[in-house]
Scaffold this active site. Structure first.
Site, PDB file in Angstrom:
ATOM      1  N   TYR A 137       7.835  -6.850   7.192  1.00  0.00           N
ATOM      2  CA  TYR A 137       6.793  -6.515   6.225  1.00  0.00           C
ATOM      3  C   TYR A 137       5.893  -5.478   6.900  1.00  0.00           C
ATOM      4  CZ  TYR A 137       3.091  -7.596   2.779  1.00  0.00           C
ATOM      5  OH  TYR A 137       2.130  -7.512   1.811  1.00  0.00           O
ATOM      6  N   ARG A 190       4.199   5.419  -4.553  1.00  0.00           N
ATOM      7  CA  ARG A 190       3.045   5.328  -3.652  1.00  0.00           C
ATOM      8  C   ARG A 190       3.300   4.203  -2.666  1.00  0.00           C
ATOM      9  NH1 ARG A 190      -1.042   2.613  -2.040  1.00  0.00           N
ATOM     10  NH2 ARG A 190      -0.345   0.846  -3.297  1.00  0.00           N
ATOM     11  N   LYS A 208       8.838  -7.571   0.619  1.00  0.00           N
ATOM     12  CA  LYS A 208       7.984  -8.507  -0.128  1.00  0.00           C
ATOM     13  C   LYS A 208       8.752  -9.776  -0.472  1.00  0.00           C
ATOM     14  CE  LYS A 208       3.954  -6.354  -0.971  1.00  0.00           C
ATOM     15  NZ  LYS A 208       2.596  -6.911  -0.908  1.00  0.00           N
ATOM     16  N   GLU A 296       5.007  -3.259  -7.584  1.00  0.00           N
ATOM     17  CA  GLU A 296       4.618  -2.942  -6.215  1.00  0.00           C
ATOM     18  C   GLU A 296       4.634  -1.436  -5.972  1.00  0.00           C
ATOM     19  OE1 GLU A 296       3.245  -3.718  -2.488  1.00  0.00           O
ATOM     20  OE2 GLU A 296       3.628  -5.224  -4.033  1.00  0.00           O
ATOM     21  N   ASP A 297       3.531  -0.921  -5.465  1.00  0.00           N
ATOM     22  CA  ASP A 297       3.422   0.459  -4.998  1.00  0.00           C
ATOM     23  C   ASP A 297       3.765   1.503  -6.060  1.00  0.00           C
ATOM     24  OD1 ASP A 297       2.440  -0.407  -2.644  1.00  0.00           O
ATOM     25  OD2 ASP A 297       4.202   0.013  -1.430  1.00  0.00           O
ATOM     26  N   ASP A 319       0.606  -6.379  -7.542  1.00  0.00           N
ATOM     27  CA  ASP A 319       0.058  -6.872  -6.276  1.00  0.00           C
ATOM     28  C   ASP A 319      -0.948  -5.908  -5.670  1.00  0.00           C
ATOM     29  OD1 ASP A 319      -0.044  -8.824  -4.152  1.00  0.00           O
ATOM     30  OD2 ASP A 319       1.033  -7.375  -2.924  1.00  0.00           O
ATOM     31  N   ASP A 320      -0.764  -4.609  -5.863  1.00  0.00           N
ATOM     32  CA  ASP A 320      -1.690  -3.632  -5.288  1.00  0.00           C
ATOM     33  C   ASP A 320      -3.070  -3.742  -5.930  1.00  0.00           C
ATOM     34  OD1 ASP A 320       0.338  -2.213  -3.658  1.00  0.00           O
ATOM     35  OD2 ASP A 320       1.186  -1.797  -5.619  1.00  0.00           O
ATOM     36  N   ASN A 470      -2.925   0.309   4.908  1.00  0.00           N
ATOM     37  CA  ASN A 470      -1.672   0.164   5.640  1.00  0.00           C
ATOM     38  C   ASN A 470      -0.887   1.467   5.565  1.00  0.00           C
ATOM     39  OD1 ASN A 470      -1.757  -2.635   6.434  1.00  0.00           O
ATOM     40  ND2 ASN A 470      -1.532  -3.155   4.288  1.00  0.00           N
TER      41      ASN A 470
END
Length: 628
Positions: A137, A190, A208, A296-297, A319-320, A470
């Site tokens: 991760y 992203r 994830k 995600e992203d 989640d972001d 991150n």
């Protein structure tokens, strides 16, 4: 070819006494058998069923494995020890090498095990989660995504592309698992703070879901990483027929070329983009109507657009936006406790957020909801002392072409006396004297020495600095710099793992990892076991508040806001139970399996945690039974 659990409880009388007992899985001491529809070498090539040299002789006979393996039977414990010995040997042999090379070498050895023997892989991961989470991760997953075209060896997950429009409903049935519980989707636009990586973003979905297995005990047969490839705006990937990746075992200057695996076209935009995502979501929930989907992203504009488009129609979350916000809110509430103040004092906290992307705005949205709830104005706008900055400085109502998502947090002229539109971070910190400085900018080092020294003048007796971007190179500051320049009395949190800081004289500057892994596994598991129709703000708030209350008063006053990653399964059980109970309270729960909504409603808090825990999968070798 996929596992069927044909085990049934022998103690049927005891099972009938309790709903919890009827749904209980076999203990790991007596694993239920698995029916397989393959024999011989096909078994050895299937990472789910393969036990390497661990097949007992009787199993080798009935599965046609005699002669295909060395004669000695190696126990699971011995296999485990041998792998860990190899891993520790790798650590010793790579001392002094660049961190990126070492991290990718560690990822490779784990990935080879994952490709060969999933049961052993997940056991190793669960038992050594603190060591291995940074490899599978964040932060290593960012490096993996950047180099995924070169690291690719075998497919994992599903790939849907813009070229598949009109075919997704049939494509979804190509996945061999009859049941899928948890899905992570990315479009690669992203990835962390690394930008548009196109199809290579599949690595984040895989990482994830590995955390879902390790932390939440989701059965790995029932997970599905999905890459939605709608092209890329990354010029390097568009213009170069080959993309470069540094070879780990050679000199830095020796580069080997690998072909990009995704579509070489600009990203779809507008309705054309949304129609592709619509088709994929319809296909997923047509086949697996009870699945939970995590986005995600996705780049900011599509992150908010898709969340609003689907959150009341499908069981999904981003989640972001929501996971990051929940973890940050837990830390912000913990900061209030660290100051020795009641949680209700959160309404008075002055918070400066640097980064107006989906994560930063998600944090402010959830913080504003918490302020409204504490002030008793649920659903109404409430005055708060939040300040939002982007690359152009402080966002005010004078900003031209302001993003609609950022507009609620733009300051009016009467709220920023002494400041102007576009004021610098240093100017804002000096004027506002915030209790909390929180970064989700993706810009490494933006909290420089001057900014950190200005935090010494904070109105808080224990100011907080959250450098949450991150991977590690994008962190707004290092903990060493924060404690050096802002003072030893601060509370510090980061998105990626850092070591605690030695302050001298026996004092330690605690570094908290404010990472989404504390929340998203519990959100997913609690939602799944509740059978919730969708994921509400109340369920997410419950998850955040559960995490915020996990630490003791003594720990928070010592600057420790988040628990050790070693406790991740216990944390997930607590968070999952909080999510489930919130779903029940809001009448969203429809039950899961044999446990219906009425049974869930009558569970105590302790019984709910027990129910969550008993439904966590744990890796052990199961007896294999062949069936034609």
């Amino acid at each position: 070819m996929w596992r069927k659990n044909i085990a049934r409880s022998a103690a049927s009388a005891a099972a009938a006494a309790s709903t919890l007992q009827t749904s209980r899985w076999f203990s790991t001491a007596i694993p239920g058998p698995c029916i397989v529809h393959k024999r011989g070498a096909d078994i050895l090539h299937d990472p789910w069923f393969n036990k390497d040299t661990g097949f007992p002789l009787t199993e080798r006979d009935r599965l046609g494995l005699r002669g295909l393996l060395p004669p000695r039977v190696i126990s699971f414990e011995h296999q485990y020890a041998r792998f860990m010995e190899s891993y520790r040997s790798l650590e010793k042999n790579t001392v002094g090498q660049p961190d990126s090379s070492v991290s990718l070498s560690k990822w490779r050895i784990l990935n080879r095990l994952h490709d060969r023997n999933e049961t052993l892989y997940y056991r190793v991961l669960i038992d050594n989660i603190k060591d291995f989470a940074p490899i599978i991760y964040t932060p290593t997953v960012g490096l993996v995504c950047q180099n995924y075209s070169g690291l690719f060896r075998r497919p994992r997950g599903m790939y849907f592309s813009a070229k598949d429009k009109g075919e997704m409903m049939s494509m979804i049935y190509n996945w061999p698992a009859h049941q899928v519980d948890m899905i992570v989707i990315t479009d690669g636009s992203r990835i962390l703070g690394l930008g548009d990586l196109g199809v290579q973003g599949i690595g984040i979905a895989i990482g994830k879901l590995d955390m879902y297995v390790a932390a939440a005990g989701i059965n790995p047969q029932r997970i599905l990483p999905i890459m939605l490839d709608v092209g890329t705006n990354n010029q390097r990937l568009l213009e170069d027929r080959l993309c470069a990746m540094m070879r780990i075992d050679d000199d830095k200057k020796d580069r080997k070329k690998f072909q990009h695996l995704g579509l070489r076209q600009p990203r779809l935009e507008g309705e054309e983009y949304l129609s592709v995502v619509d088709e994929l979501m319809e296909a997923i929930f047509t086949r697996w109507p009870k699945a939970v989907v995590q986005f995600e992203d996705f780049q900011m504009k599509w992150a908010f657009e898709t969340l609003q488009r689907y959150r009341k129609k499908f069981c999904m979350f981003n989640d972001d936006i929501q996971g990051t916000a929940g973890v940050a809110l837990a830390g912000l509430l913990g900061t209030v406790r660290a100051q020795g103040r009641p949680l209700t004092d959160f309404v008075n906290q002055k918070i400066v957020v640097v980064g107006a992307g989906s994560a930063g705005i998600g944090v402010l949205n959830m913080a504003a909801q918490a302020v409204s709830r504490m002030a008793g104005n649920i659903g109404a706008s409430t005055n708060h002392q939040f300040y939002l900055l982007d690359k152009d400085g402080l966002i005010t109502k004078e900003r031209k072409n302001i993003d609609p998502a950022a507009a609620p947090f733009a300051k009016g002229p009467g709220e920023i006396e002494g400041l102007r539109e576009g004021a610098s971070l240093l100017e804002v910190v000096k004027k506002v004297k915030p209790h909390v400085l929180l970064g989700l900018s993706g810009v490494g080092g933006v909290f420089d020495e001057e900014v950190l020294k200005a935090m010494r003048e904070s109105d808080s007796t224990k100011p907080a600095i959250f450098a949450m971007s991150n991977p590690t190179m994008n962190a707004e500051c290092t903990p060493a710099d924060a404690f050096k320049h802002a003072g030893e009395n601060i509370v510090f949190a980061s998105g990626s793992p850092f070591a605690n800081v030695d302050l001298g004289n026996g004092k330690v500057g605690h570094v908290n990892q404010a990472n989404n892994m504390y929340l998203f596994p519990g959100i997913g598991l609690g939602t799944l076991l509740s059978g919730a129709r969708f994921i509400s703000d109340g369920m997410l708030q419950a998850a955040s508040e559960c995490l915020a209350s996990y630490m003791s008063d003594e720990e928070t006053q010592n600057g420790i806001l988040y628990p050790s990653v070693n406790s991740i399964r216990h944390i997930t059980a607590k968070v999952g139970a909080a999510v489930l109970r919130a779903a029940v309270a809001e009448k969203l729960a429809e039950g899961h399996g044999e446990v219906g909504p009425k049974e869930l409603e009558h569970m105590s808090e302790e019984e709910t945690v027990e129910y969550i825990t008993r439904n966590m999968w744990f890796p052990v070798y199961s007896p294999l039974v062949h069936e034609k």
